[in-house]
Design an enzyme around this catalytic site. Structure first.
Site, PDB file in Angstrom:
ATOM      1  N   CYS A 119     -12.005  62.455  51.734  1.00  0.00           N
ATOM      2  CA  CYS A 119     -12.900  63.153  52.648  1.00  0.00           C
ATOM      3  C   CYS A 119     -13.318  62.148  53.727  1.00  0.00           C
ATOM      4  O   CYS A 119     -13.895  61.104  53.403  1.00  0.00           O
ATOM      5  CB  CYS A 119     -14.094  63.663  51.850  1.00  0.00           C
ATOM      6  SG  CYS A 119     -15.347  64.446  52.862  1.00  0.00           S
ATOM      7  N   CYS A 126     -24.005  63.685  63.573  1.00  0.00           N
ATOM      8  CA  CYS A 126     -23.484  65.003  63.942  1.00  0.00           C
ATOM      9  C   CYS A 126     -24.506  65.684  64.840  1.00  0.00           C
ATOM     10  O   CYS A 126     -25.713  65.529  64.637  1.00  0.00           O
ATOM     11  CB  CYS A 126     -23.238  65.852  62.695  1.00  0.00           C
ATOM     12  SG  CYS A 126     -22.456  67.449  63.042  1.00  0.00           S
ATOM     13  N   SER A 238     -17.061  76.795  58.231  1.00  0.00           N
ATOM     14  CA  SER A 238     -18.329  76.745  57.494  1.00  0.00           C
ATOM     15  C   SER A 238     -19.173  77.932  57.918  1.00  0.00           C
ATOM     16  O   SER A 238     -19.902  77.878  58.900  1.00  0.00           O
ATOM     17  CB  SER A 238     -19.049  75.430  57.800  1.00  0.00           C
ATOM     18  OG  SER A 238     -18.270  74.359  57.336  1.00  0.00           O
ATOM     19  N   LEU A 239     -19.071  79.023  57.165  1.00  0.00           N
ATOM     20  CA  LEU A 239     -19.737  80.264  57.573  1.00  0.00           C
ATOM     21  C   LEU A 239     -21.189  80.299  57.067  1.00  0.00           C
ATOM     22  O   LEU A 239     -22.115  80.439  57.849  1.00  0.00           O
ATOM     23  CB  LEU A 239     -18.939  81.474  57.071  1.00  0.00           C
ATOM     24  CG  LEU A 239     -19.192  82.768  57.824  1.00  0.00           C
ATOM     25  CD1 LEU A 239     -18.727  82.670  59.267  1.00  0.00           C
ATOM     26  CD2 LEU A 239     -18.504  83.952  57.154  1.00  0.00           C
ATOM     27  N   HIS A 240     -21.355  80.207  55.781  1.00  0.00           N
ATOM     28  CA  HIS A 240     -22.679  80.115  55.125  1.00  0.00           C
ATOM     29  C   HIS A 240     -23.565  81.346  55.243  1.00  0.00           C
ATOM     30  O   HIS A 240     -24.590  81.436  54.570  1.00  0.00           O
ATOM     31  CB  HIS A 240     -23.465  78.889  55.600  1.00  0.00           C
ATOM     32  CG  HIS A 240     -22.742  77.588  55.450  1.00  0.00           C
ATOM     33  ND1 HIS A 240     -22.091  77.246  54.284  1.00  0.00           N
ATOM     34  CD2 HIS A 240     -22.543  76.557  56.308  1.00  0.00           C
ATOM     35  CE1 HIS A 240     -21.540  76.036  54.437  1.00  0.00           C
ATOM     36  NE2 HIS A 240     -21.789  75.606  55.649  1.00  0.00           N
TER      37      HIS A 240
HETATM   38  N1  SAH Z   1     -19.043  69.765  60.565  1.00  0.00           N
HETATM   39  C1  SAH Z   1     -18.004  70.262  59.723  1.00  0.00           C
HETATM   40  C2  SAH Z   1     -17.515  69.339  58.631  1.00  0.00           C
HETATM   41  C3  SAH Z   1     -18.514  68.504  57.875  1.00  0.00           C
HETATM   42  S1  SAH Z   1     -19.445  69.150  56.521  1.00  0.00           S
HETATM   43  C4  SAH Z   1     -18.416  71.566  59.114  1.00  0.00           C
HETATM   44  O1  SAH Z   1     -19.582  71.918  59.200  1.00  0.00           O
HETATM   45  O2  SAH Z   1     -17.573  72.275  58.596  1.00  0.00           O
HETATM   46  C5  SAH Z   1     -18.341  69.735  55.306  1.00  0.00           C
HETATM   47  C6  SAH Z   1     -18.903  70.930  54.538  1.00  0.00           C
HETATM   48  O3  SAH Z   1     -20.017  70.548  53.726  1.00  0.00           O
HETATM   49  C7  SAH Z   1     -19.396  72.027  55.464  1.00  0.00           C
HETATM   50  O4  SAH Z   1     -18.991  73.263  54.989  1.00  0.00           O
HETATM   51  C8  SAH Z   1     -20.899  71.869  55.355  1.00  0.00           C
HETATM   52  O5  SAH Z   1     -21.569  73.024  55.732  1.00  0.00           O
HETATM   53  C9  SAH Z   1     -21.069  71.488  53.905  1.00  0.00           C
HETATM   54  N2  SAH Z   1     -22.368  70.893  53.576  1.00  0.00           N
HETATM   55  C10 SAH Z   1     -23.134  70.101  54.334  1.00  0.00           C
HETATM   56  N3  SAH Z   1     -24.273  69.762  53.694  1.00  0.00           N
HETATM   57  C11 SAH Z   1     -24.217  70.361  52.482  1.00  0.00           C
HETATM   58  C12 SAH Z   1     -25.098  70.393  51.354  1.00  0.00           C
HETATM   59  N4  SAH Z   1     -26.257  69.737  51.375  1.00  0.00           N
HETATM   60  N5  SAH Z   1     -24.714  71.105  50.278  1.00  0.00           N
HETATM   61  C13 SAH Z   1     -23.533  71.757  50.273  1.00  0.00           C
HETATM   62  N6  SAH Z   1     -22.651  71.767  51.293  1.00  0.00           N
HETATM   63  C14 SAH Z   1     -22.996  71.075  52.395  1.00  0.00           C
END
Ligand code: SAH
Length: 367
Positions: A119, A126, A238-240
């Site tokens: 990773c 960011c 990263s939808l969430h």
């Molecule tokens: N900026 C990019 C890649 C980096 S984060 C992105 O957002 O996709 C990689 C993944 O980890 C993303 O899906 C992000 O939302 C998730 N992530 C970040 N912090 C987290 C946390 N505290 N718990 C779980 N997933 C997390």
């Protein structure tokens, strides 16, 4: 009266030139500039990408008198390990790196029976400001260069090749851009890094593009651009949240590109690359884990070449949010399966080593 002059050395704006930043033609030109024959560029590249060495003493195919100059001119060390933490009996290893200007980034190596995933970070910090993410809290320091990104991979490959990770010597099979940073906000350097990762030696590391995943908050124009690069990498979005109201708060860039636009860009990516898109969804207790949201998500995704990766939230220090209850997680999975949408819950390796994005850097003073 004499004025006292103090000379302040200019702060270097960019990391030193490195061969991983350059195409083979540019490497040849750089080697010639250093007073060497062009073919030395291939030799040097093989040392870096194939033998994974930057030690002049190992470069016995190069004239002894030229080695130091070539290494200094084209393979300066770009990353300095500041901290290393391991868990899972040494098969998960997280490294905190310091860059030339003091910026800190992290990478994590995870060894599984059938693969090794690395990773990597693409930015120091960011700028996307997602409230549940440790990296997002500190803001953006700067973009990383192509060679700085690639060096994380070379360092991991080297550790495996030298039998430093339990399980015998091995290779990196998967690279995920899920460390610090938003890869598509540092587009040019990230594409350069992907090319170095997938190009066969001596150009690059020769890792299969199918093993590379680029994860994004959903920068729509950059997703469209990526789909035209001819690089069959996996796109992770990263939808969430399936609804704009909630996603506006969890992934603030959603105020610019809405859920429907992001998913449209993802489906175009599928059409163009024939690659299954991965939807990342961090399950946050009582925030985005309701069954009705699972249902809405299922309706939005069904019928597409897609896979949902549910990530139990890894709480960041001081956060009021936490991971979902097991029964809510199970219900969420069931609703998605009901719509025929493939779903897995990500294993949570590295939790005990501040595995969540940015936590190690955040926990280190002077960061
Ligand atoms: N900026 C990019 C890649 C980096 S984060 C992105 O957002 O996709 C990689 C993944 O980890 C993303 O899906 C992000 O939302 C998730 N992530 C970040 N912090 C987290 C946390 N505290 N718990 C779980 N997933 C997390």
């Amino acid at each position: 009266m004499s004025a006292e002059l103090t000379f302040v050395a200019p702060r270097r704006a960019k990391p030193s030139r490195h061969l991983a930043d350059l195409s083979m033609a540019e490497r040849r030109a750089a080697v010639v500039e250093l007073g060497e024959k062009p073919f030395r560029a291939e030799q040097l590249s093989r040392h870096y990408f194939e033998r994974l060495t930057t030690d002049p003493a190992h470069m016995t195919d190069l004239p002894a008198a030229s080695r130091d100059r070539l290494v200094e001119g084209l393979m300066p060390g770009l990353l300095t390990s500041v901290r290393e933490i391991t868990c899972d009996d040494g098969t998960t290893r997280k490294t905190l790196w310091k860059l030339f200007d003091g910026a800190l980034v992290e990478s994590v190596l995870m060894r599984y029976p059938d693969r090794v995933t690395l990773c990597v970070s693409s930015q120091a910090g960011c700028g996307m400001n997602c409230p549940f993410c440790a990296t997002g809290q500190a803001g953006l320091t700067r973009n990383m260069s192509t060679a700085e990104i690639v060096e994380q991979v070379v360092a991991g490959a080297r550790a495996l090749a030298r039998d430093e990770i339990p399980g015998g010597t091995g290779r990196v099979s998967n690279i995920v851009f899920m460390g610090m940073g938003e890869p598509l906000a540092n587009y040019k350097a990230v594409i350069g890094a992907v090319r170095r990762i997938v190009d066969p030696a001596p150009e690059g590391l020769g890792i299969s593009a199918r093993g590379v995943t680029v994860s994004t908050v959903g920068l729509v124009p950059a997703i469209e651009k990526l789909s035209n690069e001819g690089l069959p990498v996996t796109l992770a979005v990263s939808l969430h949240a399936p609804d704009d109201e909630l996603r506006d708060t969890l992934v603030p860039v959603n105020t610019r590109w809405k859920v429907a636009e992001v998913l449209d860009a993802a489906w175009s990516y599928v059409a163009r690359t024939k690659r299954r898109v991965s939807i990342e969804y961090a399950l946050i207790k009582d925030i985005n884990d309701q069954e009705w949201r699972a249902d809405l998500l299922g309706r939005l995704l069904k019928g597409n070449l897609v896979h949902v990766n549910l990530i139990p939230l890894n709480p960041t220090p001081g956060s009021k949010w936490t991971a979902s209850r097991p029964e809510d997680e199970r219900a969420f999975v069931r609703r998605l399966e009901h719509h025929g949408v493939p779903v897995t819950v990500r294993d949570t390796r590295g939790r005990e080593i501040d595995g969540a994005c940015g936590q190690l850097a955040a926990a280190t003073p002077d960061s």
